[in-house]
Motif scaffolding. Structure first.
Motif, PDB file in Angstrom:
ATOM      1  N   TRP A  93       0.794  -1.182   0.259  1.00 29.46           N
ATOM      2  CA  TRP A  93      -0.032   0.198   0.003  1.00 29.46           C
ATOM      3  C   TRP A  93       0.997   1.086   0.146  1.00 29.46           C
ATOM      4  CZ3 TRP A  93      -5.194  -0.348   3.085  1.00 29.46           C
ATOM      5  CH2 TRP A  93      -5.741   0.645   2.633  1.00 29.46           C
ATOM      6  N   TYR A  94       0.884   1.906  -1.025  1.00 30.37           N
ATOM      7  CA  TYR A  94       1.564   3.315  -1.232  1.00 30.37           C
ATOM      8  C   TYR A  94       0.868   4.416  -1.030  1.00 30.37           C
ATOM      9  CZ  TYR A  94       5.977   1.926  -3.579  1.00 30.37           C
ATOM     10  OH  TYR A  94       7.356   1.014  -3.707  1.00 30.37           O
ATOM     11  N   VAL A  95       1.203   5.230   0.038  1.00 29.00           N
ATOM     12  CA  VAL A  95       0.463   6.610   0.053  1.00 29.00           C
ATOM     13  C   VAL A  95       1.358   7.716  -0.538  1.00 29.00           C
ATOM     14  CG1 VAL A  95      -0.185   8.216   2.090  1.00 29.00           C
ATOM     15  CG2 VAL A  95      -0.404   5.722   2.524  1.00 29.00           C
ATOM     16  N   VAL A  96       1.273   8.260  -1.329  1.00 30.99           N
ATOM     17  CA  VAL A  96       1.683   9.186  -2.127  1.00 30.99           C
ATOM     18  C   VAL A  96       1.492  10.692  -1.701  1.00 30.99           C
ATOM     19  CG1 VAL A  96       2.487  10.079  -4.550  1.00 30.99           C
ATOM     20  CG2 VAL A  96       1.946   7.648  -4.109  1.00 30.99           C
ATOM     21  N   GLY A  97       2.391  11.299  -1.118  1.00 32.11           N
ATOM     22  CA  GLY A  97       2.321  12.645  -0.716  1.00 32.11           C
ATOM     23  C   GLY A  97       2.851  12.931   0.739  1.00 32.11           C
ATOM     24  N   ASP A  98       2.921  14.127   1.131  1.00 33.74           N
ATOM     25  CA  ASP A  98       3.605  14.474   2.229  1.00 33.74           C
ATOM     26  C   ASP A  98       2.855  15.561   3.043  1.00 33.74           C
ATOM     27  OD1 ASP A  98       4.109  17.007   1.021  1.00 33.74           O
ATOM     28  OD2 ASP A  98       6.398  16.722   1.089  1.00 33.74           O
ATOM     29  N   GLY A  99       3.369  15.779   4.210  1.00 33.72           N
ATOM     30  CA  GLY A  99       2.448  16.901   4.666  1.00 33.72           C
ATOM     31  C   GLY A  99       3.038  16.671   6.490  1.00 33.72           C
ATOM     32  N   PRO A 100       2.304  17.457   7.220  1.00 32.91           N
ATOM     33  CA  PRO A 100       2.500  17.644   8.769  1.00 32.91           C
ATOM     34  C   PRO A 100       2.701  16.288   9.453  1.00 32.91           C
ATOM     35  CG  PRO A 100       0.407  18.531   8.204  1.00 32.91           C
ATOM     36  CD  PRO A 100       0.862  18.181   7.074  1.00 32.91           C
ATOM     37  N   ASP A 101       1.854  15.271   9.056  1.00 31.73           N
ATOM     38  CA  ASP A 101       1.604  14.045   9.877  1.00 31.73           C
ATOM     39  C   ASP A 101       2.525  12.937   9.269  1.00 31.73           C
ATOM     40  OD1 ASP A 101       0.096  15.285  11.889  1.00 31.73           O
ATOM     41  OD2 ASP A 101      -1.724  14.844  10.337  1.00 31.73           O
ATOM     42  N   THR A 102       3.534  13.205   8.639  1.00 30.10           N
ATOM     43  CA  THR A 102       4.383  12.077   8.054  1.00 30.10           C
ATOM     44  C   THR A 102       4.970  11.344   9.139  1.00 30.10           C
ATOM     45  OG1 THR A 102       4.652  13.461   5.871  1.00 30.10           O
ATOM     46  CG2 THR A 102       6.286  11.420   6.298  1.00 30.10           C
ATOM     47  N   ASP A 103       5.596  11.997  10.083  1.00 36.62           N
ATOM     48  CA  ASP A 103       6.518  11.338  11.235  1.00 36.62           C
ATOM     49  C   ASP A 103       5.520  10.580  11.996  1.00 36.62           C
ATOM     50  OD1 ASP A 103       8.634  12.714  10.187  1.00 36.62           O
ATOM     51  OD2 ASP A 103       8.824  14.200  11.622  1.00 36.62           O
ATOM     52  N   SER A 104       4.485  11.120  12.468  1.00 37.37           N
ATOM     53  CA  SER A 104       3.576  10.535  13.310  1.00 37.37           C
ATOM     54  C   SER A 104       2.994   9.095  12.508  1.00 37.37           C
ATOM     55  CB  SER A 104       2.426  11.240  13.925  1.00 37.37           C
ATOM     56  OG  SER A 104       1.661  11.793  12.905  1.00 37.37           O
ATOM     57  N   LEU A 105       2.679   9.203  11.183  1.00 38.69           N
ATOM     58  CA  LEU A 105       2.256   7.984  10.639  1.00 38.69           C
ATOM     59  C   LEU A 105       3.445   6.744  10.168  1.00 38.69           C
ATOM     60  CD1 LEU A 105       0.395   9.654   7.599  1.00 38.69           C
ATOM     61  CD2 LEU A 105      -0.738   8.099   9.161  1.00 38.69           C
ATOM     62  N   HIS A 106       4.625   7.410  10.141  1.00 38.57           N
ATOM     63  CA  HIS A 106       5.905   6.399  10.228  1.00 38.57           C
ATOM     64  C   HIS A 106       5.822   5.700  11.429  1.00 38.57           C
ATOM     65  CE1 HIS A 106       7.911   6.870   6.435  1.00 38.57           C
ATOM     66  NE2 HIS A 106       7.891   8.273   6.608  1.00 38.57           N
ATOM     67  N   LYS A 107       5.358   6.422  12.624  1.00 36.85           N
ATOM     68  CA  LYS A 107       5.574   5.531  13.930  1.00 36.85           C
ATOM     69  C   LYS A 107       4.434   4.766  13.971  1.00 36.85           C
ATOM     70  CE  LYS A 107       7.930   9.681  16.333  1.00 36.85           C
ATOM     71  NZ  LYS A 107       7.656  10.752  16.777  1.00 36.85           N
ATOM     72  N   LEU A 108       3.316   4.944  13.634  1.00 35.48           N
ATOM     73  CA  LEU A 108       2.174   4.120  13.620  1.00 35.48           C
ATOM     74  C   LEU A 108       2.342   2.861  12.908  1.00 35.48           C
ATOM     75  CD1 LEU A 108      -0.494   3.551  14.780  1.00 35.48           C
ATOM     76  CD2 LEU A 108      -1.681   4.866  12.971  1.00 35.48           C
ATOM     77  N   ILE A 109       2.839   3.115  11.721  1.00 35.64           N
ATOM     78  CA  ILE A 109       3.231   2.036  10.737  1.00 35.64           C
ATOM     79  C   ILE A 109       4.387   1.267  11.530  1.00 35.64           C
ATOM     80  CG2 ILE A 109       4.443   1.442   8.639  1.00 35.64           C
ATOM     81  CD1 ILE A 109       3.090   4.120   7.440  1.00 35.64           C
ATOM     82  N   GLU A 110       5.180   1.546  12.080  1.00 37.34           N
ATOM     83  CA  GLU A 110       6.195   0.896  12.830  1.00 37.34           C
ATOM     84  C   GLU A 110       5.725   0.131  13.909  1.00 37.34           C
ATOM     85  OE1 GLU A 110       9.175   0.179  12.180  1.00 37.34           O
ATOM     86  OE2 GLU A 110       9.251   1.414  10.186  1.00 37.34           O
ATOM     87  N   SER A 111       4.850   0.842  14.697  1.00 31.84           N
ATOM     88  CA  SER A 111       4.081   0.132  15.704  1.00 31.84           C
ATOM     89  C   SER A 111       3.197  -1.178  15.413  1.00 31.84           C
ATOM     90  CB  SER A 111       3.639   1.326  16.749  1.00 31.84           C
ATOM     91  OG  SER A 111       2.476   1.815  16.223  1.00 31.84           O
ATOM     92  N   LEU A 112       2.391  -0.688  14.509  1.00 27.03           N
ATOM     93  CA  LEU A 112       1.770  -1.953  14.069  1.00 27.03           C
ATOM     94  C   LEU A 112       2.432  -3.184  13.430  1.00 27.03           C
ATOM     95  CD1 LEU A 112      -1.350   0.189  12.625  1.00 27.03           C
ATOM     96  CD2 LEU A 112      -1.240  -1.238  14.870  1.00 27.03           C
ATOM     97  N   GLY A 113       3.764  -2.793  12.926  1.00 26.70           N
ATOM     98  CA  GLY A 113       4.321  -3.985  12.313  1.00 26.70           C
ATOM     99  C   GLY A 113       4.164  -4.065  10.900  1.00 26.70           C
ATOM    100  N   ILE A 114       3.595  -2.972  10.178  1.00 26.99           N
ATOM    101  CA  ILE A 114       3.240  -3.092   8.942  1.00 26.99           C
ATOM    102  C   ILE A 114       3.968  -2.315   7.630  1.00 26.99           C
ATOM    103  CG2 ILE A 114       0.709  -3.391   9.128  1.00 26.99           C
ATOM    104  CD1 ILE A 114       0.404  -0.284   8.830  1.00 26.99           C
ATOM    105  N   ALA A 115       5.228  -1.934   8.179  1.00 27.87           N
ATOM    106  CA  ALA A 115       6.383  -1.188   7.445  1.00 27.87           C
ATOM    107  C   ALA A 115       6.582  -1.721   6.105  1.00 27.87           C
ATOM    108  CB  ALA A 115       7.647  -0.851   8.347  1.00 27.87           C
ATOM    109  N   ASP A 116       6.817  -3.108   6.139  1.00 33.52           N
ATOM    110  CA  ASP A 116       6.697  -4.034   4.916  1.00 33.52           C
ATOM    111  C   ASP A 116       5.578  -3.979   3.970  1.00 33.52           C
ATOM    112  OD1 ASP A 116       5.199  -5.723   6.812  1.00 33.52           O
ATOM    113  OD2 ASP A 116       5.890  -7.564   5.975  1.00 33.52           O
TER     114      ASP A 116
END
Length: 168
Positions: A93-116
């Motif tokens: 699943w690609y999310v194309v774009g950037d903005g103010p919540d990119t860092d918090s989304l990276h953290k959520l993705i990592e915490s859920l174990g879905i970075a792959d």
């Protein structure tokens, strides 16, 4: 400012009500289908994200938006991806774009174990080839006036649209 131009009747109505702006007009966004289809056929050279996406053998899902959780509700994507991964579905699943919540989304993705499975690509000069290569287009927004990304995805023949609504 002489006038506020909106791309949807709902936005025009809100401008009149919220801003008390009598000089608000509705002008449909006239997107050229020919231009969108031409841009979708332009292969981005030297873009590792693009080549990873098109060569992925499972389902290819895409979301195009500003990474702003308040309006775009991107946490819905993360929870949906977590569910899909746990159910055994082979997807990226690609999310194309950037903005103010990119860092918090990276953290959520990592915490859920879905970075792959969930990739935040950042901005792309031409995102249409990504949309064209996708199997599913997802709009997770809480609200939208008239989302150009949906209109553009339809112009390039997106056959399936998926809208996730999950209350969190």
């Amino acid at each position: 400012i002489d006038c506020i131009v909106s791309v949807s009747p709902e936005c025009e109505k809100r401008n009149r009500e919220t801003l008390n702006c009598a000089d608000s007009i509705f002008l449909p966004n006239l997107i050229s289908g020919e231009v969108v289809r031409k841009r979708a056929s332009e292969i981005p050279e030297h873009d590792a994200d693009y080549y990873r996406f098109i060569h992925f053998s499972g389902k290819k899902i895409i979301t195009v938006c500003r990474t702003d959780n308040k309006s775009k509700a991107l946490e819905r994507i993360c929870f949906a991806a977590d569910h899909l991964k746990k159910s055994g579905m082979d997807f990226i699943w690609y999310v194309v774009g950037d903005g103010p919540d990119t860092d918090s989304l990276h953290k959520l993705i990592e915490s859920l174990g879905i970075a792959d499975r969930v990739v935040l690509t950042g901005k792309k000069i031409n995102l249409m080839p990504f949309v064209k290569a996708a199997d599913l287009f997802v709009l997770s927004s809480r609200y939208e006036g008239k989302p150009m990304c949906v209109t553009e995805s339809m112009m390039i023949g997106m056959s399936e649209n998926l809208r996730i609504s999950r209350h969190t």
